[in-house]
Design an enzyme around this catalytic site. Sequence first.
Site, PDB file in Angstrom:
ATOM      1  N   ALA A 124      18.468  62.390  16.969  1.00 59.59           N
ATOM      2  CA  ALA A 124      17.710  62.173  15.959  1.00 59.59           C
ATOM      3  C   ALA A 124      18.305  61.394  14.752  1.00 59.59           C
ATOM      4  O   ALA A 124      19.637  61.017  14.774  1.00 59.59           O
ATOM      5  CB  ALA A 124      17.434  63.616  15.183  1.00 59.59           C
ATOM      6  N   LYS A 125      17.533  61.154  13.781  1.00 61.51           N
ATOM      7  CA  LYS A 125      18.028  60.031  12.512  1.00 61.51           C
ATOM      8  C   LYS A 125      17.205  60.751  11.542  1.00 61.51           C
ATOM      9  O   LYS A 125      15.868  60.586  11.856  1.00 61.51           O
ATOM     10  CB  LYS A 125      18.243  58.776  12.867  1.00 61.51           C
ATOM     11  CG  LYS A 125      19.297  58.178  11.871  1.00 61.51           C
ATOM     12  CD  LYS A 125      20.705  58.552  12.418  1.00 61.51           C
ATOM     13  CE  LYS A 125      21.740  57.975  11.612  1.00 61.51           C
ATOM     14  NZ  LYS A 125      22.959  58.090  12.266  1.00 61.51           N
ATOM     15  N   GLY A 126      17.311  60.432  10.301  1.00 63.21           N
ATOM     16  CA  GLY A 126      16.608  60.564   9.049  1.00 63.21           C
ATOM     17  C   GLY A 126      16.837  59.545   7.838  1.00 63.21           C
ATOM     18  O   GLY A 126      18.060  59.100   7.956  1.00 63.21           O
TER      19      GLY A 126
END
Length: 435
Positions: A124-126
């Site tokens: 994931a990444k944000g």
Amino acid sequence: MSEPAIHTERQMIRPEKDTFLAEENPFEAMMERFDHAAQLLKLDSGLYKVLRNPEKQIITSVPVVRDNGEVEVYTGYRVLYNTSRGPAKGGIRFDLNVTLEEVKALAAWMTWKCALVNIPFGGAKGGVVCDPTAMSMQELERVTRRYTSSIIETLGPDSDVPAPDVNTNERVMAWIMDTYSMHKRHTVTAVVTGKPVEMGGSLGRREATGRGCMIVTREALARLGMSLKGARVAIQGFGNVGSVTADLLAKEGAVIVAVSDKSSGLHNAKGLDVGDVLKWVRERRQLAGYPKADAIPNDQVLTLDCDVVVPAATENVITRKNAPHIKAKIICEGANGPTTAAADEILEKKGIFVIPDILANAGGVTVSYFEWVQDRGGYFWDEDTVNRRLESIMVRSFTEVVSWAERHAVNTRIASYMIAIDRVAAMHRLRGMYA
Ligand code: NAD
């Protein structure tokens, strides 16, 4: 306004959001390698389609009251690329340059990275599009808490576990942990990694990415019949990854001939005193002005005469333009995505040994995994144990990549993608398609 909450030199270093040249679009760069690896793996068309698409993409507005009473609305993203192997894992960056394309690419890289070092996480990444250098500590806290609450459905130790990334740090992780825990009505330390050690962080996490880079550089040199002792190394980027890599390599006997940051490059063919440079940066926050070396433009660091180059700053710094001029025998990619796909071909023709990002900088997520395990077990390890276990995972993964590359006659980047995609695909086949 009071002191900015986060000091950084990382401002507007890439072109405006939508003007990425094709070579520099991070998601396309990732997909080009993915397609090549998937083709060699003869991935069936159904799985190919599944793995080419992120599972979930959240775009959210983050309204915040500034200290002067005005309301500002920031854009936040969280992308869960693939969670078949376990909870989504990936950092959160606060930066004006954050785009959905970049977040998607970074989330995919996290998926392949976790699979490559074989830890039970998805990717994931944000990010939030904002300039934390222009915010007070209170504003930064409000942005963090509002962003956290707007993505709270995905967060959780079993579902999505953030970590620090560009312009976020232990303090930001502590606020995320607190916001999540307040919503859950009990303390949940394992919801983020990269926390302060006092609140469930792991010993060795801060140095983990640089330590991993040192370990794989040592292994690569050994494969080329060279010793780490006396190897000449140039490092771009002198933040967490670059400075720890420089320090640990120097302690193992390597000669650090150049380092650079946003402010300047430093060159000393006889070797820099890394301890002294670290002291300078601690006091002055930048390399510029350091007296015991020659100042050079920071991009020259990549093309210097040396044995190893470590790009440890940012994306797209090794391109078709400068790749022909690289003289090092080894490139250890401390940063995510420092080499474009076009540059890869040139490096391969030149016979340069590339330790690809998803292997080279995997030490960070590996010790994040250790942190998550320690939080969930409620039992904490000493630093030696952390470092020993990290060493074993990095050496094993390096060996797997090199032997796969030899067996399948591919370069180390494609070998890394193939191993990772193969592992994620195997999990999908075992689980089947829920309908
Ligand atoms: P950081 O913000 O601590 O340091 C970045 C350094 O790069 C700074 O010294 C900055 O001045 C320098 N820099 C920025 N642009 C530059 C340029 N154009 N030329 C030369 N120097 C430049 O960041 P970090 O945590 O060290 O991360 C660096 C890279 O490593 C990023 O790509 C990040 O995604 C990746 N990474 C970090 C970790 C981690 O645990 N910190 C883990 C995996 C990957």
